[in-house]
Design an enzyme around this catalytic site. Sequence first.
Site, mmCIF file in Angstrom:
data_model
loop_
_atom_site.group_PDB
_atom_site.id
_atom_site.type_symbol
_atom_site.label_atom_id
_atom_site.label_comp_id
_atom_site.label_asym_id
_atom_site.label_seq_id
_atom_site.Cartn_x
_atom_site.Cartn_y
_atom_site.Cartn_z
ATOM 1 N N ASP A 1 34.914 49.753 33.254
ATOM 2 C CA ASP A 1 36.046 49.343 34.167
ATOM 3 C C ASP A 1 37.056 49.791 33.842
ATOM 4 O O ASP A 1 37.837 49.838 32.732
ATOM 5 C CB ASP A 1 35.932 47.809 33.603
ATOM 6 C CG ASP A 1 36.710 47.036 35.194
ATOM 7 O OD1 ASP A 1 37.360 47.583 35.888
ATOM 8 O OD2 ASP A 1 36.572 45.756 35.257
ATOM 9 N N ASP A 2 38.001 50.456 34.845
ATOM 10 C CA ASP A 2 38.931 51.211 34.756
ATOM 11 C C ASP A 2 39.394 51.946 33.664
ATOM 12 O O ASP A 2 40.501 52.276 33.249
ATOM 13 C CB ASP A 2 40.235 49.780 34.298
ATOM 14 C CG ASP A 2 40.579 48.966 35.587
ATOM 15 O OD1 ASP A 2 39.761 48.823 36.383
ATOM 16 O OD2 ASP A 2 41.277 48.131 35.142
ATOM 17 N N CYS B 1 37.872 47.491 41.778
ATOM 18 C CA CYS B 1 36.539 47.201 41.469
ATOM 19 C C CYS B 1 35.593 46.702 42.362
ATOM 20 O O CYS B 1 34.425 47.237 42.271
ATOM 21 C CB CYS B 1 36.934 45.682 40.463
ATOM 22 S SG CYS B 1 37.610 46.022 38.797
ATOM 23 N N ARG C 1 31.953 48.687 43.077
ATOM 24 C CA ARG C 1 30.457 48.245 42.882
ATOM 25 C C ARG C 1 29.588 48.155 43.932
ATOM 26 O O ARG C 1 28.582 47.943 43.967
ATOM 27 C CB ARG C 1 30.470 46.741 41.965
ATOM 28 C CG ARG C 1 31.213 46.949 40.496
ATOM 29 C CD ARG C 1 32.170 46.035 40.224
ATOM 30 N NE ARG C 1 33.298 46.405 39.170
ATOM 31 C CZ ARG C 1 33.089 46.722 37.772
ATOM 32 N NH1 ARG C 1 31.894 46.018 37.277
ATOM 33 N NH2 ARG C 1 34.035 47.166 36.958
ATOM 34 N N LYS D 1 30.100 43.105 33.608
ATOM 35 C CA LYS D 1 30.857 42.337 35.043
ATOM 36 C C LYS D 1 30.236 42.488 36.047
ATOM 37 O O LYS D 1 30.242 43.769 36.695
ATOM 38 C CB LYS D 1 32.185 43.157 34.719
ATOM 39 C CG LYS D 1 33.234 42.887 35.949
ATOM 40 C CD LYS D 1 34.493 43.155 35.692
ATOM 41 C CE LYS D 1 35.093 43.752 37.024
ATOM 42 N NZ LYS D 1 36.556 44.262 37.069
ATOM 43 N N HIS E 1 31.147 40.823 39.695
ATOM 44 C CA HIS E 1 32.194 41.248 40.514
ATOM 45 C C HIS E 1 31.699 41.569 42.247
ATOM 46 O O HIS E 1 32.508 42.264 42.807
ATOM 47 C CB HIS E 1 33.122 42.399 40.192
ATOM 48 C CG HIS E 1 34.494 41.904 40.335
ATOM 49 N ND1 HIS E 1 35.527 42.707 40.147
ATOM 50 C CD2 HIS E 1 35.001 40.840 41.150
ATOM 51 C CE1 HIS E 1 36.913 42.097 40.458
ATOM 52 N NE2 HIS E 1 36.482 40.821 41.144
ATOM 53 N N SER F 1 36.761 39.842 37.152
ATOM 54 C CA SER F 1 37.318 40.548 36.396
ATOM 55 C C SER F 1 37.775 39.761 34.874
ATOM 56 O O SER F 1 38.041 38.346 35.267
ATOM 57 C CB SER F 1 38.813 41.044 36.679
ATOM 58 O OG SER F 1 38.310 42.294 37.562
ATOM 59 N N HIS G 1 39.360 47.139 31.138
ATOM 60 C CA HIS G 1 39.990 46.412 32.149
ATOM 61 C C HIS G 1 40.946 45.302 31.135
ATOM 62 O O HIS G 1 40.404 44.920 30.323
ATOM 63 C CB HIS G 1 39.248 45.394 32.995
ATOM 64 C CG HIS G 1 39.888 45.072 34.178
ATOM 65 N ND1 HIS G 1 40.688 43.812 33.958
ATOM 66 C CD2 HIS G 1 40.023 45.098 35.470
ATOM 67 C CE1 HIS G 1 41.233 43.541 35.286
ATOM 68 N NE2 HIS G 1 40.826 44.288 36.071
ATOM 69 N N ASP H 1 34.421 52.799 37.102
ATOM 70 C CA ASP H 1 34.634 52.018 38.697
ATOM 71 C C ASP H 1 35.660 52.431 39.421
ATOM 72 O O ASP H 1 35.588 52.364 40.736
ATOM 73 C CB ASP H 1 34.323 50.589 38.676
ATOM 74 C CG ASP H 1 35.722 49.694 38.033
ATOM 75 O OD1 ASP H 1 36.256 50.459 37.320
ATOM 76 O OD2 ASP H 1 35.785 48.816 38.517
ATOM 77 N N ASN H 2 36.728 53.028 38.645
ATOM 78 C CA ASN H 2 37.766 53.434 39.381
ATOM 79 C C ASN H 2 39.027 53.928 38.458
ATOM 80 O O ASN H 2 38.706 54.176 37.143
ATOM 81 C CB ASN H 2 38.449 52.177 40.197
ATOM 82 C CG ASN H 2 39.029 51.035 39.115
ATOM 83 O OD1 ASN H 2 38.488 49.803 39.388
ATOM 84 N ND2 ASN H 2 39.910 51.181 38.223
ATOM 85 N N LYS I 1 44.557 54.043 39.129
ATOM 86 C CA LYS I 1 43.900 52.929 39.626
ATOM 87 C C LYS I 1 44.723 52.172 40.942
ATOM 88 O O LYS I 1 45.850 52.119 40.706
ATOM 89 C CB LYS I 1 43.568 51.707 38.724
ATOM 90 C CG LYS I 1 42.989 50.400 39.235
ATOM 91 C CD LYS I 1 42.870 49.345 38.306
ATOM 92 C CE LYS I 1 42.160 48.248 39.002
ATOM 93 N NZ LYS I 1 41.931 46.971 37.849
HETATM 94 CA CA LIG Z 1 38.094 48.226 37.744
#
Ligand SMILES: [Ca+2]
Length: 477
Positions: free
Chosen positions: A37-38, A76, A80, A129, A131, A154, A238, A290-291, A305
Site C-alpha cells: 500500500d502506498d 487505493c 484494487r 487490506k 478495500h 485503510s 499506508h 497499489d499507487n 499518490k
Molecule cells: Ca494506497
Amino acid sequence: MRFMLLLTVCLLGLSMRSGSLAAERDSLPNIVLIFIDDMGYGDIGPFGNTKVKTPHLDTFAAEGMKFTSFYATPVCSMSRTCLMTGCYNARVSVPGVLFPNSKIGLHPDEITLAEILKQKGYATTCIGKWHLGHHQPFLPTKQGFDTYFGIPYSNDMAIDPQSARFAKDCVFREGMTEEKARQGSIRNTVPLMRGVEVVEYPADQATLTERYTAEAVKFIQAQKEQPFFLYLPHTMVHGPLAASERFRGKSGQGLLGDAIEELDWSVGQIMHTLKDLQLDNKTLVIFTSDNGAAAGSSAPWRGKKGTNYEGGVREPCLMRWPGRIPAGTSCSQIAGNIDLLPTFAKLVGAELPKNRVLDGRDISSLLFDPKAGPVRDTHLYFAANQSLAAIRQADWKLFLTTPAPKGKAKPGKGAKNADSETGAGPVLYNLATDPAETTNVASMHPEIVAKLQAEAAQRLAEIQEHRRPVGQFTGGE
Ligand SMILES: [Ca+2]
C-alpha cells in the site's frame, strides 16, 4: 466375464482420468501476489533507493524480472478494482476510495482473480487490506477467496459502528468494548477481521506485517498438495506508519524506512518458505504496489499518490518464477495490474468470462522473453472521480484534464513552461525524452494531440457503453 471386463475398463478409465487430473494439478503454478500500500517507485533498492535496506527484494530482482512501466492508479480502491477484475475502475463504476460509511463495493457479480483461479481448483486466501467494500456481500470470502484475514479498508480510517460483526472471542484493546465501538468511530482505529467477523479492535497495527507474514507462511505450508493463490495486500506503508519492535528505529530512515525494511523481511520469509518446501520452480511471485508514494519516494517520476503523473501511478513491480522468467532481466513495455487477471487465466488455462469486456491483456509473453514486443501500446489513466485523466500511447502521454489537483504536484524539476500545465489547453509529454514530465510539448505536436484526443474519446465511449454497475449495499448478506 463380460461384467468383469466392463468393470476393468471402467476402473482403468477412472484411474486414467484421476491420473490426468493429478498431472494437470501438478503443472499448475502457485501464485503469490504481494501488493504493498502506498509504496512508490523509488522506495526500494531494485528501483534505485540507496538508503533503505531491502536485501530480499534485491535478491528477488536478481532472480526475476523488473517491470519499469507497470501501472496502477492514483489511489487505493480503484487500484484494487483493476487488479481484481482486469478492468479499469470506470468500467465497473468503483470510485477512487471507499470509506467506512460507504454503502457500495465491488459488485458481487464481478469475476475476480480468485474466482478465475477457483475454476482450476486453487486454494485461495486474502491476507491484508481488502478495500473493495466492507459490507458482508462485498467481503473477500464472497469474491472467490476461501479465507480472509486483514483490515477491510485503510488503516487511517475507523470502524463502521453499525455494520461491524464482532466474533464471540473478539479481542478488544486499548480499553475498547463492543458498546463503545458501537457508539462512534475514531480515526486510525480499524477492525482486524477473520472471514466475515471482527476478531480484534482496534487492530494492533505495529504487529500487522508480522502477523500477515505468519499467516501467509502457514497458508503456503498447508497447501503443499494443491495449487494455491496467496494474495497478500499489506497494510503498510499506508499511514499511520507502524513497525514491530524488532524493526522500529532500526533503519535510520524513520518509521517509513523501518516499515519498508519489515516488508522486505516479510518477502524474505515467503521466499524462504517456498524454497524450503521446494515450491520455488512452480511458483510465480509478484511484488508491486497499489499507487504512488504517499510518504516515500516516487523518484525518478514526477508527482506522488493521488495524481496521474507517472509518480502517482507507475509502480515498482517484480516477478519471479525460476526456470520460466529469465533471471536478472528487465521489461519496459507498458503493463499494469489490470493485466494480471488475463495473464493468470492464460498461465493456468482458465477461461475468461465471455459475457463482459475486460481491459487487461495477457502479458505472459513479456514475462518469458525480455525482448518481447508490446502487448498493448495504450494505457488509460483514470482519476478518482472516474473521469479519464490521461492517455498514453507508446511514448506519448496526453492529459485530458488538468494534470493534478492544485498543490498536489509541484512543477517537475527544470520545468520550462509550468504555467501551461495548469491552465487551459492540452498538456502533452514525451515519456521517452522527458520521463519526468517537465515540458509540455502540445503546441509543437498538434497532430499527436489530435490523434490521442480522438483515441481517448473513442475508448471512453466504448467504456461508457459497456459500463457495469457498482455493488449497492441494501442490507443483509
Ligand atoms: Ca494506497
